[in-house]
Design an enzyme around this catalytic site. Structure first.
Site, PDB file in Angstrom:
ATOM      1  CB  VAL A  15      52.041  24.782 -30.393  1.00  0.00           C
ATOM      2  CG1 VAL A  15      52.051  26.250 -30.783  1.00  0.00           C
ATOM      3  CG2 VAL A  15      51.965  24.644 -28.873  1.00  0.00           C
ATOM      4  CE  LYS A 106      58.285  27.287 -22.474  1.00  0.00           C
ATOM      5  NZ  LYS A 106      58.012  26.127 -23.174  1.00  0.00           N
ATOM      6  N   GLY A 135      52.841  31.787 -22.841  1.00  0.00           N
ATOM      7  CA  GLY A 135      51.843  31.320 -23.812  1.00  0.00           C
ATOM      8  C   GLY A 135      51.162  32.470 -24.523  1.00  0.00           C
ATOM      9  N   GLY A 188      46.481  15.793 -17.864  1.00  0.00           N
ATOM     10  CA  GLY A 188      47.280  16.405 -18.930  1.00  0.00           C
ATOM     11  C   GLY A 188      47.846  17.767 -18.558  1.00  0.00           C
ATOM     12  CD  GLU A 191      55.082  17.536 -20.654  1.00  0.00           C
ATOM     13  OE1 GLU A 191      55.076  16.435 -21.235  1.00  0.00           O
ATOM     14  OE2 GLU A 191      54.728  18.591 -21.198  1.00  0.00           O
ATOM     15  CG  ASP A 202      58.504  25.844 -18.336  1.00  0.00           C
ATOM     16  OD1 ASP A 202      58.577  25.724 -19.564  1.00  0.00           O
ATOM     17  OD2 ASP A 202      57.635  26.546 -17.766  1.00  0.00           O
ATOM     18  CE  LYS A 206      57.212  29.052 -19.723  1.00  0.00           C
ATOM     19  NZ  LYS A 206      56.175  28.312 -18.992  1.00  0.00           N
TER      20      LYS A 206
HETATM   21  N1  HSE Z   1      55.014  23.385 -19.095  1.00  0.00           N
HETATM   22  C1  HSE Z   1      54.671  24.762 -19.084  1.00  0.00           C
HETATM   23  C2  HSE Z   1      53.719  25.051 -17.931  1.00  0.00           C
HETATM   24  C3  HSE Z   1      54.006  25.234 -20.343  1.00  0.00           C
HETATM   25  O1  HSE Z   1      53.332  24.149 -17.195  1.00  0.00           O
HETATM   26  O2  HSE Z   1      53.400  26.205 -17.771  1.00  0.00           O
HETATM   27  C4  HSE Z   1      54.964  25.482 -21.448  1.00  0.00           C
HETATM   28  O3  HSE Z   1      55.824  26.528 -21.108  1.00  0.00           O
END
Ligand code: HSE
Length: 438
Positions: A15, A106, A135, A188, A191, A202, A206
């Site tokens: 980023v 985040k 994003g 990709g 992860e 994650d 958010k």
């Molecule tokens: N790993 C997150 C996703 C992106 O798969 O949306 C970064 O927040």
């Protein structure tokens, strides 16, 4: 009148490179919109030698973040290193030096947002964090500014691109979870350790940030109910289709007046709802405001340039304030700091929604009546039943959907049902959002 805005960037990863690319390649466009030049004065990263997709003049790169934080010439510190430490210390130090901050972090904001925002408010310092949720999608600005007239009745969000990619592939291609996950990793999209994404951690970060802005509150991450997607099988996808639903990992916030429902789980939603058509790794946010009605936002929730776009929007926003001599125009958490309060999140046991159950039952007379008997005794009303296939040995799937039921009753009933000798495996539960999802 300032002659230029000077920024320092900490973290030259994917980023960070995107941000540098925009700020340098689009410098003229940005100058026209900001009114004065925006200059990248210095970049800090622990690895100065790595080959990167952008060419950065050697003399502006350092391994020492203090050369940015302590530089009196730098107006805005952009933190893009991620993680808790030293990112938190760098941000607090930058605030202490009176610098404006932009971050995409985040996890940090969802965990330590209270102390960071309070410190920044006390120092009259702005923090831009548009890139932390969705994003490139302008979610933060939408809640803080565009929907300021509204009580947010509900938010339904597809906030994780990895999970959406996996579920979309399972839905469109008939593949199973493990196969798609492996593919997503090699492409990709996921992860190598996918836990953060597929266990909805994650997404919880958010949702916590969205909740704090929508309701002017502090949120404890552990108070948000969270269930990942790894238990979803191809049979659930197919049964969902037969019932008229798509399965999505949804982050849900609903204002129940006095308490807010906050939960994340795989959810069946009607085919014809806009969220159903959000495919691949896209994110989407569906707000309902009491004045605005439905507001739908859609776009890329991750990636070098989409995330850079959001980071640069924060930089220019803050830069415009600085250029006009304004310190901080909008309260960081949307509400004035003195109005921030704790609100209660409804325990998951108390939610009321529709459910899908997939029982693994033996195929023998009386099985349905035993299962429905336990459901009935626990106040759960059946809306539909599907039973397919006939095996004399082993289990057959028996699928039921319910009318509105209380989660506590559902858990009690399923505990009893899973103990019956006619049930051979743990029952799969997927919540359905239908009637309230407008
Ligand atoms: N790993 C997150 C996703 C992106 O798969 O949306 C970064 O927040």
């Amino acid at each position: 009148m300032k002659e230029a805005i000077k920024v320092g960037l900490i973290g030259l990863g994917t980023v960070g490179c995107g941000v540098y690319k925009v700020l340098t390649e689009q410098s003229e466009l940005i100058r026209k919109r900001l009114g004065i030049p925006l200059i990248v004065s210095r970049i800090a990263d622990i690895d100065v030698d790595r080959i990167r997709p952008v060419r950065v003049p050697r003399e502006i790169i350092t391994t020492d973040a203090a050369r940015i934080i302590d530089d009196p010439e730098i107006d805005i510190v952009i933190e893009l290193m991620g993680g808790f430490e030293p990112a938190k210390t760098f941000i607090l130090d930058a605030i202490d030096r009176g610098k404006q901050v932009v971050t995409a972090n985040k996890a940090l904001l969802a965990t330590y947002g209270d102390v960071i925002f309070k410190t920044a408010e006390a120092g009259c310092v702005d923090i831009g964090f548009e890139a932390s949720v969705g994003g490139t999608i302008p979610v933060i600005k939408t809640i803080k500014e565009c929907l300021v007239a509204n009580n947010i009745r509900s938010l339904y969000g597809i906030m994780n691109g990895t999970c959406n990619y996996i579920l979309s592939r399972m839905t469109d291609g008939g593949e199973d979870f493990q196969t798609v996950l492996k593919d997503a990793q090699s492409l990709g999209f996921a992860e190598s350790d996918p836990t953060y994404d597929i266990e909805a951690i994650d997404t919880a970060h958010k949702l916590a940030i969205c909740l704090s802005l929508a309701y002017g509150t502090r949120v404890k991450l552990d108070d948000i109910y969270r269930q990942g997607i790894s238990f979803i099988s191809q049979s659930d996808i197919e049964f969902a289709r037969e019932l008229g639903y798509t399965i999505k990992l949804l982050a849900i916030a609903i204002d129940r007046g006095g308490a807010v429902e906050a939960r994340i789980h795989p959810t069946m939603i009607p085919f014809d709802h806009l969220l159903s058509s959000v495919g691949s790794n896209f994110n989407a946010f569906h707000f309902v405001g009491d004045s605005a009605g439905s507001v739908f936002l859609y776009g890329q929730g991750a990636g070098m340039m989409p995330t850079a776009s959001a980071v640069v929007s924060d930089i220019v926003d803050i830069g415009r304030d600085l250029a006009s001599g304004i310190a901080k125009r909008v309260p960081l958490r949307s509400y004035q700091e003195r109005e921030i309060r704790d609100i209660s999140l409804l325990p998951i046991d108390d939610i009321v929604t529709n459910y899908y159950f997939r029982f693994s039952a033996v195929d023998r007379p009386g099985v349905l009546s035993k299962i429905s008997g336990v459901l009935g005794l626990n106040n759960i009303s059946i809306a539909s039943v599907i039973q397919k296939g006939r095996r004399l040995e082993g289990a057959v799937p028996v699928v039921m959907t319910t009318h509105k039921a209380r989660e506590k009753d559902v858990r009690q009933a399923l505990q009893e049902i899973d103990r019956l000798d006619i049930v051979l495996d743990k029952t799969i539960i997927i919540r359905i959002e239908d009637e309230e999802l407008i």
